[in-house]
Every structure is written in structure tokens, then in C-alpha cells.
Scaffold this motif. Structure first.
Motif, PDB file in Angstrom:
ATOM      1  N   MET A   5      31.230  55.194  39.547  1.00 10.30           N
ATOM      2  CA  MET A   5      31.376  54.108  38.587  1.00 10.30           C
ATOM      3  C   MET A   5      31.396  52.802  39.364  1.00 10.30           C
ATOM      4  O   MET A   5      32.071  52.686  40.390  1.00 10.30           O
ATOM      5  N   VAL A   6      30.655  51.835  38.861  1.00  7.22           N
ATOM      6  CA  VAL A   6      30.668  50.479  39.398  1.00  7.22           C
ATOM      7  C   VAL A   6      31.036  49.562  38.241  1.00  7.22           C
ATOM      8  O   VAL A   6      30.385  49.601  37.191  1.00  7.22           O
ATOM      9  N   ALA A   7      32.088  48.794  38.415  1.00  7.88           N
ATOM     10  CA  ALA A   7      32.529  47.884  37.356  1.00  7.88           C
ATOM     11  C   ALA A   7      32.589  46.462  37.893  1.00  7.88           C
ATOM     12  O   ALA A   7      33.194  46.208  38.938  1.00  7.88           O
ATOM     13  N   HIS A   8      31.945  45.559  37.184  1.00  8.37           N
ATOM     14  CA  HIS A   8      31.984  44.134  37.505  1.00  8.37           C
ATOM     15  C   HIS A   8      32.984  43.493  36.555  1.00  8.37           C
ATOM     16  O   HIS A   8      32.842  43.600  35.334  1.00  8.37           O
ATOM     17  N   HIS A   9      33.993  42.853  37.121  1.00  7.72           N
ATOM     18  CA  HIS A   9      35.027  42.171  36.360  1.00  7.72           C
ATOM     19  C   HIS A   9      34.875  40.678  36.628  1.00  7.72           C
ATOM     20  O   HIS A   9      34.583  40.276  37.749  1.00  7.72           O
ATOM     21  N   TYR A  10      35.115  39.873  35.612  1.00  3.47           N
ATOM     22  CA  TYR A  10      34.909  38.423  35.739  1.00  3.47           C
ATOM     23  C   TYR A  10      36.182  37.658  35.379  1.00  3.47           C
ATOM     24  O   TYR A  10      36.277  37.052  34.314  1.00  3.47           O
ATOM     25  N   PRO A  11      37.173  37.675  36.265  1.00  2.00           N
ATOM     26  CA  PRO A  11      38.408  36.953  35.958  1.00  2.00           C
ATOM     27  C   PRO A  11      38.201  35.441  36.031  1.00  2.00           C
ATOM     28  O   PRO A  11      37.359  34.950  36.786  1.00  2.00           O
ATOM     29  N   HIS A  12      38.981  34.734  35.221  1.00  2.00           N
ATOM     30  CA  HIS A  12      39.003  33.277  35.350  1.00  2.00           C
ATOM     31  C   HIS A  12      39.520  32.947  36.756  1.00  2.00           C
ATOM     32  O   HIS A  12      40.327  33.693  37.325  1.00  2.00           O
ATOM     33  N   ALA A  13      39.070  31.849  37.305  1.00  2.00           N
ATOM     34  CA  ALA A  13      39.441  31.469  38.673  1.00  2.00           C
ATOM     35  C   ALA A  13      40.960  31.458  38.874  1.00  2.00           C
ATOM     36  O   ALA A  13      41.451  31.879  39.925  1.00  2.00           O
ATOM     37  N   ALA A  14      41.702  31.032  37.884  1.00  2.00           N
ATOM     38  CA  ALA A  14      43.161  30.958  38.002  1.00  2.00           C
ATOM     39  C   ALA A  14      43.806  32.346  38.119  1.00  2.00           C
ATOM     40  O   ALA A  14      44.941  32.457  38.565  1.00  2.00           O
ATOM     41  N   HIS A  15      43.082  33.388  37.748  1.00  3.03           N
ATOM     42  CA  HIS A  15      43.624  34.748  37.767  1.00  3.03           C
ATOM     43  C   HIS A  15      42.948  35.643  38.813  1.00  3.03           C
ATOM     44  O   HIS A  15      43.231  36.829  38.877  1.00  3.03           O
ATOM     45  N   ARG A  16      42.048  35.075  39.616  1.00  2.91           N
ATOM     46  CA  ARG A  16      41.258  35.887  40.546  1.00  2.91           C
ATOM     47  C   ARG A  16      42.133  36.668  41.526  1.00  2.91           C
ATOM     48  O   ARG A  16      41.971  37.884  41.674  1.00  2.91           O
TER      49      ARG A  16
END
Length: 94
Positions: A5-16
Motif C-alpha cells: 500500500m502506498v498512501a499520499h497524505h496532504y497535511p496543512h503546513a501547520a500540521h505537517r
């Protein structure tokens, strides 16, 4: 048959940083599960995506590993800390 499994997550910069720590905790739990071959956290070069890559020896091992993560109560839910939906690709070895 190996699965992955490959998952791309896109957190907001403040939560990276928080998100990277979350992915590391989940990867640690995956690696403790029998049949998990590898679990890693990566960052896209542009810094926008946190990418998790996991490999198991079988679909049964994957299911058990995912259940172990849920049973551990780890934070895996999608919420407002992410800028856009995750992209998850499930893989099967030929």
C-alpha cells in the motif's frame, strides 16, 4: 502473494510535523505485526505530501496489521488537518 500500500497524505503546513509523527507511530505498529515486511514514512521533495509505504507477505497479514493499528487506537482518521483527500493505492506483487 506479497501485497502493499502506498498512501499520499496532504497535511496543512501547520500540521505537517504532527502528521509525520502520526505516520511514524502507525508504521511502528505495522512493523510489529507478523507478516509486515516493511513500513516507512517518506516526504515528497516539494514537502506537500507525506507518503506511507507498507509491504506485507500476504493479504491476511495486511488485514491483521490494519486490525492491530485500529486496536492500538492510533490516530488514522482523515480530518480538517489535511488539505485534500488522501490518495491510497493498493498493490499486489506479480
Amino acid at each position: 502473494m506479497k501485497v502493499g500500500m502506498v498512501a499520499h497524505h496532504y497535511p496543512h503546513a501547520a500540521h505537517r510535523e504532527e502528521f509525520v509523527a502520526r505516520v511514524h507511530r502507525v508504521a511502528e505498529e505495522f512493523r510489529r505485526s507478523p507478516g509486515c515486511l516493511s513500513a516507512d514514512c517518506w516526504l515528497a521533495p516539494d514537502g506537500d505530501a507525506v507518503v506511507s509505504v507498507v509491504q506485507w507477505e500476504s493479504e491476511d497479514a495486511q488485514a491483521a496489521s490494519l486490525a492491530a493499528v485500529q486496536a492500538a487506537g492510533l490516530d488514522t482518521g482523515y480530518d480538517e488537518r489535511e488539505a485534500r483527500p488522501r490518495e491510497v493505492v493498493r498493490l499486489v506483487a506479480p
